[in-house]
Design a protein around this motif. Structure first.
Motif, mmCIF file in Angstrom:
data_model
loop_
_atom_site.group_PDB
_atom_site.id
_atom_site.type_symbol
_atom_site.label_atom_id
_atom_site.label_comp_id
_atom_site.label_asym_id
_atom_site.label_seq_id
_atom_site.Cartn_x
_atom_site.Cartn_y
_atom_site.Cartn_z
ATOM 1 N N SER A 121 0.825 -1.215 0.000
ATOM 2 C CA SER A 121 0.000 0.000 0.000
ATOM 3 C C SER A 121 0.854 1.257 0.000
ATOM 4 O O SER A 121 0.464 2.274 -0.586
ATOM 5 N N THR A 122 2.017 1.214 0.652
ATOM 6 C CA THR A 122 2.919 2.366 0.645
ATOM 7 C C THR A 122 3.394 2.662 -0.769
ATOM 8 O O THR A 122 3.430 3.824 -1.207
ATOM 9 N N SER A 132 -4.662 8.496 0.039
ATOM 10 C CA SER A 132 -4.405 8.024 1.404
ATOM 11 C C SER A 132 -5.615 7.329 2.037
ATOM 12 O O SER A 132 -5.459 6.531 2.957
ATOM 13 N N ASP A 133 -6.821 7.616 1.554
ATOM 14 C CA ASP A 133 -8.019 6.985 2.127
ATOM 15 C C ASP A 133 -8.045 5.479 1.873
ATOM 16 O O ASP A 133 -8.648 4.716 2.638
ATOM 17 N N TYR A 134 -7.402 5.024 0.804
ATOM 18 C CA TYR A 134 -7.376 3.589 0.483
ATOM 19 C C TYR A 134 -6.752 2.814 1.631
ATOM 20 O O TYR A 134 -7.270 1.784 2.069
ATOM 21 N N ILE A 135 -5.634 3.305 2.132
ATOM 22 C CA ILE A 135 -4.946 2.642 3.246
ATOM 23 C C ILE A 135 -5.734 2.833 4.541
ATOM 24 O O ILE A 135 -5.895 1.888 5.325
ATOM 25 N N LYS A 136 -6.226 4.030 4.736
ATOM 26 C CA LYS A 136 -6.943 4.374 5.971
ATOM 27 C C LYS A 136 -8.139 3.467 6.214
ATOM 28 O O LYS A 136 -8.372 3.011 7.342
ATOM 29 N N LYS A 142 -16.007 -0.619 8.178
ATOM 30 C CA LYS A 142 -17.264 -0.195 8.803
ATOM 31 C C LYS A 142 -17.369 1.332 8.817
ATOM 32 O O LYS A 142 -18.426 1.907 8.531
ATOM 33 N N LYS A 143 -16.272 1.991 9.154
ATOM 34 C CA LYS A 143 -16.271 3.452 9.192
ATOM 35 C C LYS A 143 -16.514 4.023 7.801
ATOM 36 O O LYS A 143 -17.276 4.981 7.632
ATOM 37 N N TRP A 267 -10.331 -6.899 12.036
ATOM 38 C CA TRP A 267 -8.886 -6.788 11.884
ATOM 39 C C TRP A 267 -8.265 -5.914 12.976
ATOM 40 O O TRP A 267 -7.176 -6.215 13.478
ATOM 41 N N LYS A 268 -8.940 -4.848 13.334
ATOM 42 C CA LYS A 268 -8.426 -3.967 14.381
ATOM 43 C C LYS A 268 -8.290 -4.725 15.695
ATOM 44 O O LYS A 268 -7.270 -4.622 16.393
ATOM 45 N N GLU A 269 -9.324 -5.510 16.040
ATOM 46 C CA GLU A 269 -9.276 -6.308 17.271
ATOM 47 C C GLU A 269 -8.162 -7.353 17.194
ATOM 48 O O GLU A 269 -7.461 -7.608 18.179
#
Length: 386
Positions: A121-122, A132-136, A142-143, A267-269
């Motif tokens: 992604s970098t 930058s939103d692609y990586i974010k 969900k967001k 994934w965050k969890e």
């Protein structure tokens, strides 16, 4: 066994390197190893390795839905008509050339002297294939779903349909740069660690502060993971998968993978649990990356000017946007054309004939009247550079 008739001439099949007669004999939802597919003659050019193997699988995906799990492939659906082959180089044929030129510029401008550790992604962002939103939002669908008012399933399909294709183009460009003797690269695992040490004075003794306490300093380090650190990471990941319920076998008989964690929006969890398990070893985080070694003196003569740089960035990003939108339209149209046969298969009592749950889910998404438009919105949000 699949009974779908594909009326394509042998000459066309041979040029595409896929034996359609063999394809029609494959059992749906059954796992096959690559060698098995080669042994039964699915690929006209036989057993291959490296990039040729990747191209064979990509070509196969034009004729059927392919799900990869480790080293095994499952055919979930055979399309009535093959997906149109899209030239990802763009209308001017400069896709690969632009990536190479922009990648060389990014390497030359980097603060590192001769080696960088960049994730997929970098690199996407550095050459302006994405914004930058692609990586974010890739790990927080969900967001994004809430922000653009698009069901998360469409967003997941967007990433799954496009990420690997764009990554393949990056790897193709890296391979060409290697052949030009401009870089040497490899895939590796990178760790960010905090090293703690005791400061020493000129006599080699611990330094003390005004309270008489030993001065302890910390220093951040980013480098390739050692064998021991890789084992630690693997154990932490496996433990996190168990804690989050991704253990054992799924309903379709397959083992859980990281893709299932992303699909469930956990994934965050997952990363939080893993980070907790590796923090005792002073590892702050880790990531998969390309280790790229280069010589700035060697690539200096290959650099393009500022105006050419801006033109290359605009052309590349526009080409990506156009190709992803066209790809979504093609997937939508193919799903509509095969809807009748697909529905009949879903009603079949033959488990070899009946599409898997994931195949049905993907098909229902792609026949939706919102599918193509949702992809346009996502391209504008995640790909188009501002």
């Amino acid at each position: 066994m699949n009974k779908l008739k594909l009326e394509v001439s042998k000459e066309k099949s041979e040029s595409n390197k896929i034996n359609l007669e063999v394809l029609k004999t494959l059992k749906l939802n059954k796992e096959y190893k690559y060698k098995e597919l080669c042994d039964i003659g699915l690929f006209y050019n036989g057993y291959k390795g490296g990039k040729v193997k990747e191209l064979q699988i990509e070509e196969l995906k034009r004729f059927c839905y392919v799900d990869k799990d480790g080293t095994k492939y499952t055919i979930g659906e055979i399309y009535e008509e093959p997906i149109e082959k899209i030239d990802m180089r763009g209308s001017k044929g400069k896709y690969s050339d632009n990536i190479q030129a922009l990648l060389l510029l990014a390497l030359y401008k980097s603060k590192e002297e001769c080696e960088v550790y960049w994730s997929t992604s970098t690199i996407f962002e550095k050459v302006k294939m994405i914004n930058s939103d692609y990586i974010k939002y890739r790990k927080n669908m969900k967001k994004l779903s809430d922000e653009v008012d698009i069901n998360r399933d469409y967003i997941s399909d967007f990433y799954q349909s496009n990420h690997s294709d764009m990554r393949d183009k990056i790897e193709s460009a890296l391979g060409t740069l290697r052949k030009r003797s401009l870089i040497i690269y490899e895939k590796t695992t990178i760790v960010n660690k905090t090293n703690v040490y005791i400061e020493l004075n000129e006599l080699g003794e611990p330094r003390l502060n005004s309270n008489g306490e030993v001065i302890i300093s910390k220093m951040e380090e980013i480098r390739k993971a050692t064998k021991e650190e890789k084992v630690l990471i693997l154990r932490a990941e496996k433990k996190a998968m168990r804690e989050l319920g991704f253990e054992g076998v799924k309903k379709n008989g397959k083992k859980y993978t990281h893709g299932d964690i992303v699909e469930k929006g956990l994934w965050k969890e997952f990363t939080e649990v893993v980070s907790k398990n590796i923090s005792n070893n002073n590892i702050n985080y880790y990531y998969e990356a390309y280790s790229i070694t280069f010589d700035k003196d060697n690539i200096k003569g290959e650099l393009i000017g500022e105006l050419s740089e801006q033109i290359a960035k605009n052309d590349l990003n526009n080409d990506i946007c156009e190709c992803l939108i066209k790809g979504a339209e093609t997937r939508h149209n193919n799903a509509l054309e095969s809807d009748g046969i697909f529905t009949i298969k879903c009603l079949s009592e033959d488990k070899d004939e009946k599409p898997s749950e994931i195949s049905q889910k993907i098909h229902n998404l792609r026949i939706s009247e919102d599918y193509a438009n949702n992809n346009v919105v996502l391209v504008e949000k995640l790909i188009k550079t501002k």
